[in-house]
Design a protein around this motif. Structure first.
Motif, PDB file in Angstrom:
ATOM      1  N   VAL A 157       0.846  -1.189   0.000  1.00  0.00           N
ATOM      2  CA  VAL A 157       0.000   0.000   0.000  1.00  0.00           C
ATOM      3  C   VAL A 157       0.883   1.241   0.000  1.00  0.00           C
ATOM      4  N   SER A 158       0.288   2.356  -0.379  1.00  0.00           N
ATOM      5  CA  SER A 158       1.027   3.616  -0.403  1.00  0.00           C
ATOM      6  C   SER A 158       1.372   4.070   1.005  1.00  0.00           C
ATOM      7  N   ASP A 159       0.431   3.972   1.907  1.00  0.00           N
ATOM      8  CA  ASP A 159       0.592   4.315   3.323  1.00  0.00           C
ATOM      9  C   ASP A 159      -0.590   3.699   4.045  1.00  0.00           C
ATOM     10  N   VAL A 160      -0.310   2.803   4.994  1.00  0.00           N
ATOM     11  CA  VAL A 160      -1.392   2.070   5.658  1.00  0.00           C
ATOM     12  C   VAL A 160      -2.365   3.013   6.370  1.00  0.00           C
ATOM     13  N   HIS A 161      -1.928   4.220   6.695  1.00  0.00           N
ATOM     14  CA  HIS A 161      -2.833   5.188   7.320  1.00  0.00           C
ATOM     15  C   HIS A 161      -3.865   5.730   6.342  1.00  0.00           C
ATOM     16  N   TRP A 189     -12.888  -0.705   7.522  1.00  0.00           N
ATOM     17  CA  TRP A 189     -11.709  -0.796   8.378  1.00  0.00           C
ATOM     18  C   TRP A 189     -10.757   0.344   8.063  1.00  0.00           C
ATOM     19  N   GLN A 190     -10.190   0.972   9.107  1.00  0.00           N
ATOM     20  CA  GLN A 190      -9.114   1.941   8.979  1.00  0.00           C
ATOM     21  C   GLN A 190      -8.133   1.694  10.118  1.00  0.00           C
ATOM     22  N   LEU A 191      -6.857   1.975   9.879  1.00  0.00           N
ATOM     23  CA  LEU A 191      -5.861   1.727  10.919  1.00  0.00           C
ATOM     24  C   LEU A 191      -6.102   2.598  12.138  1.00  0.00           C
ATOM     25  N   PRO A 197      -6.176   2.837  18.079  1.00  0.00           N
ATOM     26  CA  PRO A 197      -5.563   3.441  16.893  1.00  0.00           C
ATOM     27  C   PRO A 197      -4.132   2.971  16.648  1.00  0.00           C
ATOM     28  N   GLY A 198      -3.775   2.925  15.352  1.00  0.00           N
ATOM     29  CA  GLY A 198      -2.384   2.722  14.968  1.00  0.00           C
ATOM     30  C   GLY A 198      -1.915   1.297  14.859  1.00  0.00           C
ATOM     31  N   ARG A 199      -2.786   0.308  15.059  1.00  0.00           N
ATOM     32  CA  ARG A 199      -2.399  -1.092  14.933  1.00  0.00           C
ATOM     33  C   ARG A 199      -3.666  -1.911  14.712  1.00  0.00           C
ATOM     34  N   SER A 200      -3.499  -3.145  14.236  1.00  0.00           N
ATOM     35  CA  SER A 200      -4.655  -4.007  14.003  1.00  0.00           C
ATOM     36  C   SER A 200      -4.218  -5.461  14.043  1.00  0.00           C
TER      37      SER A 200
END
Length: 289
Positions: A157-161, A189-191, A197-200
């Motif tokens: 991906v370009s940026d997982v965020h 779903w979003q990181l 936030p910030g992990r999954s």
């Protein structure tokens, strides 16, 4: 090696690999672990991510599509076994290969049999503008066997965020970072989920089998269709955990998201003697409207 047009033995990312030139795509499969390292449809950059800090064999390969078998994590096992099973750290053999009339390539690979395990495994790959991958498990014993597994795909991906995963709204997931407590999914779903936030590290239950990874930065959508599974694992370690991993590379965690066709958690396979189970994933790149 079968003598098939578009198939040769070479190296990819410094590893011995089968190199495929099919109509509509290129791909690479490591001999170590039967590991799909790369799949790049014509006109697109590689769909799969590989770590810039790969550990040498016999360590498992970080990235691509690791084959997780015959158990996920250490589910149902003791602490004295390797995480995610044996299949990803042994040498695989090509059982068959052919080129179809449309120029796509089909391969079957298999790891060696494991002493004391009454299960056999083969992987079937169909490489073209669409990628199809199957794990076929057969119980060769005289008693039922329970196992778990996954196709642990690392999507570039370009940026997982900045990416979203569609097809999960309304499902419930088990969160490993919360002691496998169950939570509802609301929306895509979003990181940066406000709850964690910030992990999954989520196992989605009773998942429908079709998902879309929408990536504005790469101007593409990746469609994932799964079969033989009621679970989808969505994983990215986040910054703190990734920076502790010696085989991931500084900051590299931003460049991937794992969507894993899985039988894991409560989704276990109880395979009767002589029976066969197939876990499947199909991947293609869609334009972004």
């Amino acid at each position: 090696m079968p003598d098939v047009q578009g198939l040769r033995l070479g190296t990819f990312a410094g590893m011995p690999a089968l190199l495929l030139e099919a109509q509509g795509a290129r791909a690479a499969i490591a001999v170590h672990g039967g590991h799909l390292l790369s799949w790049a449809p014509d006109g697109h950059e590689d769909v799969l991510w590989l770590s810039p800090a790969l550990a040498p064999a016999p360590a498992a390969i970080r990235g691509g599509v690791p084959v997780i078998w015959p158990y996920f994590g250490r589910q149902g096992q003791g602490d004295d076994v390797p995480s995610h099973g044996f299949a990803r750290t042994v040498r695989w053999q090509v059982a068959s290969a052919r080129r179809d009339a449309d120029g796509s390539l089909r391969l079957t690979l298999a790891p060696p049999a494991l002493d004391g395990l009454p299960l056999t495994l083969r992987m079937e790959l169909h490489v073209g503008a669409t990628l199809e991958q199957r794990l076929v498990t057969t119980n060769t014993g005289d008693a039922p066997v329970v196992f778990t597994q996954a196709l642990h795909s690392y999507f570039r991906v370009s940026d997982v965020h900045r990416v979203r995963v569609q097809g999960l709204d309304g499902l419930r997931f088990l969160d490993k970072n919360d002691g496998y407590a169950e939570h509802p999914q609301r929306g895509d779903w979003q990181l940066d989920d406000a709850r964690d936030p910030g992990r999954s590290d989520y196992i989605y239950r009773d998942a429908p089998g079709r998902y879309v990874l929408d990536d504005a930065g790469l101007d593409r959508r990746i469609e994932l269709v799964t079969g033989g599974s009621r679970s989808l694992v969505v994983w990215n370690p986040g910054e703190a955990s990734a920076e502790r991993s010696s085989d991931m590379g500084h900051g590299a965690w931003r460049g991937f998201l794992c969507l894993e066709a899985a039988n894991a958690g409560p989704d276990r396979i109880a395979l009767a003697p002589g029976a066969t189970h197939t876990l499947m994933q199909q991947v293609r790149v869609l334009p972004r409207d």
